[in-house]
Design a protein around this motif. Structure first.
Motif, mmCIF file in Angstrom:
data_model
loop_
_atom_site.group_PDB
_atom_site.id
_atom_site.type_symbol
_atom_site.label_atom_id
_atom_site.label_comp_id
_atom_site.label_asym_id
_atom_site.label_seq_id
_atom_site.Cartn_x
_atom_site.Cartn_y
_atom_site.Cartn_z
ATOM 1 N N MET A 1 -18.771 -18.385 64.606
ATOM 2 C CA MET A 1 -17.844 -17.280 64.445
ATOM 3 C C MET A 1 -18.580 -16.094 63.860
ATOM 4 S SD MET A 1 -14.332 -17.072 62.218
ATOM 5 C CE MET A 1 -15.230 -17.002 60.668
ATOM 6 N N THR A 2 -18.477 -14.954 64.505
ATOM 7 C CA THR A 2 -19.153 -13.768 64.013
ATOM 8 C C THR A 2 -18.279 -13.070 62.977
ATOM 9 O OG1 THR A 2 -18.209 -12.468 65.808
ATOM 10 C CG2 THR A 2 -20.372 -13.434 66.171
ATOM 11 N N ALA A 3 -18.938 -12.374 62.044
ATOM 12 C CA ALA A 3 -18.199 -11.612 61.050
ATOM 13 C C ALA A 3 -17.448 -10.480 61.727
ATOM 14 C CB ALA A 3 -19.152 -11.069 59.993
ATOM 15 N N VAL A 4 -16.320 -10.098 61.152
ATOM 16 C CA VAL A 4 -15.521 -9.021 61.719
ATOM 17 C C VAL A 4 -15.366 -7.915 60.689
ATOM 18 C CG1 VAL A 4 -14.248 -10.502 63.296
ATOM 19 C CG2 VAL A 4 -13.376 -10.148 60.998
ATOM 20 N N GLU A 5 -15.346 -6.700 61.175
ATOM 21 C CA GLU A 5 -15.068 -5.559 60.314
ATOM 22 C C GLU A 5 -13.650 -5.094 60.618
ATOM 23 O OE1 GLU A 5 -16.810 -4.104 57.870
ATOM 24 O OE2 GLU A 5 -18.368 -5.618 58.052
ATOM 25 N N LEU A 6 -12.821 -5.048 59.587
ATOM 26 C CA LEU A 6 -11.420 -4.744 59.800
ATOM 27 C C LEU A 6 -11.162 -3.247 59.794
ATOM 28 C CD1 LEU A 6 -9.632 -7.446 57.678
ATOM 29 C CD2 LEU A 6 -10.410 -7.537 60.019
ATOM 30 N N ALA A 7 -10.238 -2.855 60.629
ATOM 31 C CA ALA A 7 -9.739 -1.484 60.637
ATOM 32 C C ALA A 7 -8.242 -1.542 60.369
ATOM 33 C CB ALA A 7 -10.017 -0.848 62.001
ATOM 34 N N PRO A 8 -7.615 -0.430 60.022
ATOM 35 C CA PRO A 8 -6.158 -0.449 59.845
ATOM 36 C C PRO A 8 -5.479 -1.036 61.072
ATOM 37 C CG PRO A 8 -7.057 1.625 59.070
ATOM 38 C CD PRO A 8 -8.189 0.876 59.742
ATOM 39 N N PRO A 9 -4.432 -1.802 60.885
ATOM 40 C CA PRO A 9 -3.825 -2.570 61.985
ATOM 41 C C PRO A 9 -3.020 -1.691 62.928
ATOM 42 C CG PRO A 9 -2.568 -2.862 59.965
ATOM 43 C CD PRO A 9 -3.768 -2.039 59.595
ATOM 44 N N GLU A 33 -1.195 -13.578 65.247
ATOM 45 C CA GLU A 33 -0.601 -13.955 66.524
ATOM 46 C C GLU A 33 -0.619 -15.461 66.765
ATOM 47 O OE1 GLU A 33 1.084 -12.108 68.382
ATOM 48 O OE2 GLU A 33 0.163 -10.193 68.885
ATOM 49 N N SER A 34 -1.695 -16.139 66.321
ATOM 50 C CA SER A 34 -1.787 -17.568 66.623
ATOM 51 C C SER A 34 -2.692 -18.252 65.611
ATOM 52 C CB SER A 34 -2.329 -17.794 68.043
ATOM 53 O OG SER A 34 -3.654 -17.290 68.164
ATOM 54 N N GLY A 35 -2.555 -19.571 65.552
ATOM 55 C CA GLY A 35 -3.397 -20.365 64.678
ATOM 56 C C GLY A 35 -3.750 -21.682 65.341
ATOM 57 N N LYS A 36 -4.970 -22.136 65.107
ATOM 58 C CA LYS A 36 -5.416 -23.422 65.639
ATOM 59 C C LYS A 36 -6.409 -24.008 64.648
ATOM 60 C CE LYS A 36 -7.251 -25.695 69.784
ATOM 61 N NZ LYS A 36 -6.115 -26.621 69.853
ATOM 62 N N GLY A 37 -6.174 -25.249 64.243
ATOM 63 C CA GLY A 37 -7.019 -25.842 63.224
ATOM 64 C C GLY A 37 -6.910 -25.046 61.946
ATOM 65 N N ILE A 38 -8.042 -24.568 61.429
ATOM 66 C CA ILE A 38 -8.006 -23.745 60.226
ATOM 67 C C ILE A 38 -8.344 -22.289 60.549
ATOM 68 C CG2 ILE A 38 -8.633 -25.715 58.803
ATOM 69 C CD1 ILE A 38 -11.435 -24.396 58.488
ATOM 70 N N ARG A 39 -8.210 -21.908 61.822
ATOM 71 C CA ARG A 39 -8.516 -20.549 62.244
ATOM 72 C C ARG A 39 -7.249 -19.808 62.655
ATOM 73 N NH1 ARG A 39 -13.222 -23.328 63.407
ATOM 74 N NH2 ARG A 39 -15.166 -22.122 63.063
ATOM 75 N N THR A 47 -10.742 -13.303 64.828
ATOM 76 C CA THR A 47 -10.530 -14.673 64.349
ATOM 77 C C THR A 47 -10.994 -14.796 62.902
ATOM 78 O OG1 THR A 47 -10.833 -15.558 66.584
ATOM 79 C CG2 THR A 47 -11.053 -17.101 64.761
ATOM 80 N N PHE A 48 -10.226 -15.526 62.122
ATOM 81 C CA PHE A 48 -10.491 -15.688 60.698
ATOM 82 C C PHE A 48 -10.490 -17.159 60.324
ATOM 83 C CE2 PHE A 48 -8.431 -11.709 61.501
ATOM 84 C CZ PHE A 48 -9.091 -10.785 60.700
ATOM 85 N N LEU A 49 -11.401 -17.533 59.457
ATOM 86 C CA LEU A 49 -11.369 -18.853 58.829
ATOM 87 C C LEU A 49 -10.458 -18.776 57.619
ATOM 88 C CD1 LEU A 49 -15.034 -20.237 58.683
ATOM 89 C CD2 LEU A 49 -13.055 -21.381 59.695
ATOM 90 N N ASP A 50 -9.527 -19.701 57.523
ATOM 91 C CA ASP A 50 -8.577 -19.707 56.411
ATOM 92 C C ASP A 50 -9.050 -20.683 55.344
ATOM 93 O OD1 ASP A 50 -6.480 -19.684 54.673
ATOM 94 O OD2 ASP A 50 -4.956 -20.251 56.133
ATOM 95 N N CYS A 392 -14.719 -10.568 51.757
ATOM 96 C CA CYS A 392 -14.638 -11.789 52.576
ATOM 97 C C CYS A 392 -13.785 -11.556 53.811
ATOM 98 C CB CYS A 392 -14.060 -12.935 51.739
ATOM 99 S SG CYS A 392 -15.181 -13.611 50.500
ATOM 100 N N LEU A 393 -12.661 -10.877 53.645
ATOM 101 C CA LEU A 393 -11.769 -10.629 54.775
ATOM 102 C C LEU A 393 -12.469 -9.808 55.851
ATOM 103 C CD1 LEU A 393 -8.838 -11.201 55.669
ATOM 104 C CD2 LEU A 393 -8.236 -8.950 54.761
ATOM 105 N N ARG A 394 -13.245 -8.815 55.440
ATOM 106 C CA ARG A 394 -13.992 -8.013 56.418
ATOM 107 C C ARG A 394 -14.960 -8.867 57.220
ATOM 108 N NH1 ARG A 394 -14.637 -4.510 52.009
ATOM 109 N NH2 ARG A 394 -16.843 -5.062 51.833
ATOM 110 N N ARG A 395 -15.400 -9.967 56.629
ATOM 111 C CA ARG A 395 -16.349 -10.863 57.290
ATOM 112 C C ARG A 395 -15.660 -12.031 58.004
ATOM 113 N NH1 ARG A 395 -18.784 -8.507 52.916
ATOM 114 N NH2 ARG A 395 -21.057 -8.163 53.053
ATOM 115 N N GLY A 396 -14.320 -12.057 57.954
ATOM 116 C CA GLY A 396 -13.599 -13.087 58.687
ATOM 117 C C GLY A 396 -13.220 -14.308 57.881
ATOM 118 N N LEU A 397 -13.090 -14.175 56.557
ATOM 119 C CA LEU A 397 -12.729 -15.298 55.692
ATOM 120 C C LEU A 397 -11.534 -14.916 54.834
ATOM 121 C CD1 LEU A 397 -13.468 -18.145 54.561
ATOM 122 C CD2 LEU A 397 -14.791 -16.948 52.795
ATOM 123 N N ILE A 398 -10.528 -15.788 54.833
ATOM 124 C CA ILE A 398 -9.324 -15.572 54.036
ATOM 125 C C ILE A 398 -9.395 -16.417 52.777
ATOM 126 C CG2 ILE A 398 -6.826 -15.938 53.956
ATOM 127 C CD1 ILE A 398 -6.769 -15.339 56.974
#
Length: 438
Positions: A1-9, A33-39, A47-50, A392-398
């Motif tokens: 999973m690549t890191a994500v940079e968040l922008a206003p929704p 919108e959706s969840g599968k496993g811990i993502r 996509t985010f790891l929870d 962490c959220l900017r990198r895809g981790l909750i």
């Protein structure tokens, strides 16, 4: 999973978002919108790891088939029953299985809709207990400064945090006391002394208020909003002795710590201290339905069946013991018991904790109990927790961050490679916020 940079929704529907006050107060709030496993996946396809299990809820992940199937079957069979006229089989069996999971001495359960409702029910029950024993003046309830017990009026009144004062005066009869962690932080009381001093202060408070006026003390065994503050050895046992000595009911708020989080079904078993009333919720349904419960000792439950009437705890809520929520809870409890989850939790905790300590290094203090983790940050300032969580959220981790701490609560089904990825992201975010000082 690549890191994500968040922008206003910007993907929020503009005609709907203005009407919803459930959205967190942040320009980075997400539209999931959706969840599968811990993502989790949001509306922009990110996509985010929870690492927080939603908020200590989705223990079995977002697509647990046994629970989903149980809810589907119940929905097609009996979605609701008239609560004034009866109940349903799932609710009865869930209550029985919760009692079986609970510490010895807990003999009855009342199903409710959420943690706040569970805490409020516990307060009502404590006052009712004393009234039934000829002590109607026992109405005061002690709770912690800096604890958290819910968002309804009564449960918020027990929440001893200054940020709730904006709602005005709380429930009459609430008296706040200091937990060991606050004594350590605010007054530099050594950790080995803080438990004894905090317990002594509770007893002095009961005596000052008048034991004949105190109904109960409500406490979290592990204090979430103090960065998962774990009590010193022997502290909870001392509090139990004090309550027994003064005839005060001990209530554990295990909304966060219950249902396997500490390695045992409940923290009461982890610490070897049984309360009179146990509030449980969050993970109890795996996140598939709103559900919580009040578990009680036989001596407490006995007051509900006095005066020759059948046992009941009224008034109750319309959706309490709802068949669909009960079916979700029953499936989750069965999965926990039959799927070897206590062992799986132990194995995952044994893998995760040492790696977390390595990642944090000298940048903070790790508090660990089962799959509950708090990191008290030593650098980065008073708002380091919020900034670390955002990084962490900017990198895809909750995860959750506030003040000078962050907390993690991985799902029970987290795989080792997913745990590694969580910790890699956390490490990168720590480098940004606290510096590379491992």
């Amino acid at each position: 999973m690549t890191a994500v940079e968040l922008a206003p929704p910007s993907v929020w529907p503009p005609d709907l978002s203005a009407y919803c006050f459930e959205v967190p107060h942040s320009d980075q709030a997400l539209l999931f919108e959706s969840g599968k496993g811990i993502r989790l996946t949001d509306a922009a396809g990110r996509t985010f790891l929870d690492a927080l299990s939603g908020v200590f809820v989705t223990c079995f992940g977002y697509d647990c088939e046994p629970i989903a199937q149980a809810v589907t079957d119940q929905l097609r069979t009996l979605p609701f029953n008239p609560p004034l006229h009866g109940t349903n089989r799932a609710a009865l069996e869930l209550a029985r299985q919760l009692v079986d999971l609970a510490p010895a001495g807990i003999t009855a359960a009342k199903l409710v809709n959420g943690g706040s409702e569970s805490v409020e029910a516990a307060v009502r029950l404590a006052r009712l207990y004393h009234r039934a024993h000829g002590n109607p003046d026992r109405v005061k309830v002690l709770s912690y400064y800096h604890g958290y017990h819910g968002a309804t009026y009564g449960s918020l009144s027990l929440t001893g945090r200054p940020d709730v004062s904006r709602f005005g005066p709380g429930l009459p009869g609430v008296v706040h006391v200091w937990p060991p962690d606050c004594l350590e932080t605010f007054w530099d009381v050594p950790g080995e002394s803080s438990g004894a001093l905090a317990a002594a202060m509770i007893e002095r408070t009961i005596e000052a208020e008048g034991p004949e006026s105190v109904a109960a003390i409500v406490m979290e065994p592990v204090i979430h909003l103090r960065g998962m503050a774990i009590p010193p050895a022997g502290y909870l046992a001392r509090v139990r002795e004090i309550c027994d000595r003064h005839g005060v009911l001990l209530v554990f708020d295990e909304i966060v710590t219950g249902f396997g989080r500490t390695g045992q079904p409940f923290a009461a078993q982890t610490f070897g201290v049984t309360p009179d009333i146990l509030c449980v919720g969050k993970g109890i349904s795996g996140g598939f339905a709103p559900l919580a419960a009040v578990l009680m000792g036989e001596h407490v439950a006995a007051v509900l069946g006095e005066s020759g009437r059948p046992p009941s705890f009224a008034p109750s809520h319309t959706y309490a013991a709802n068949p669909i929520a009960a079916a979700a809870g029953l499936a989750a409890v069965r999965l926990f018991r039959e799927g070897g989850y206590p062992d799986r939790i132990g194995a995952l905790a044994g893998y995760f904790e040492p790696r977390l300590r390595t990642v944090v290094g000298g940048r903070g203090t790790v508090r660990a109990l089962g799959l509950l983790y708090g990191v008290k940050l030593a650098a980065g300032g008073e708002d380091a927790g919020e900034r670390l969580a955002a990084a962490c959220l900017r990198r895809g981790l909750i995860l959750r961050g506030q003040d000078d701490w962050v907390v993690l609560a991985p799902a029970f089904v987290t795989a080792p490679d997913e745990a590694d990825r969580m910790l890699d992201i956390l490490g990168d975010a720590l480098d940004e916020i606290c510096g590379d000082a491992r």
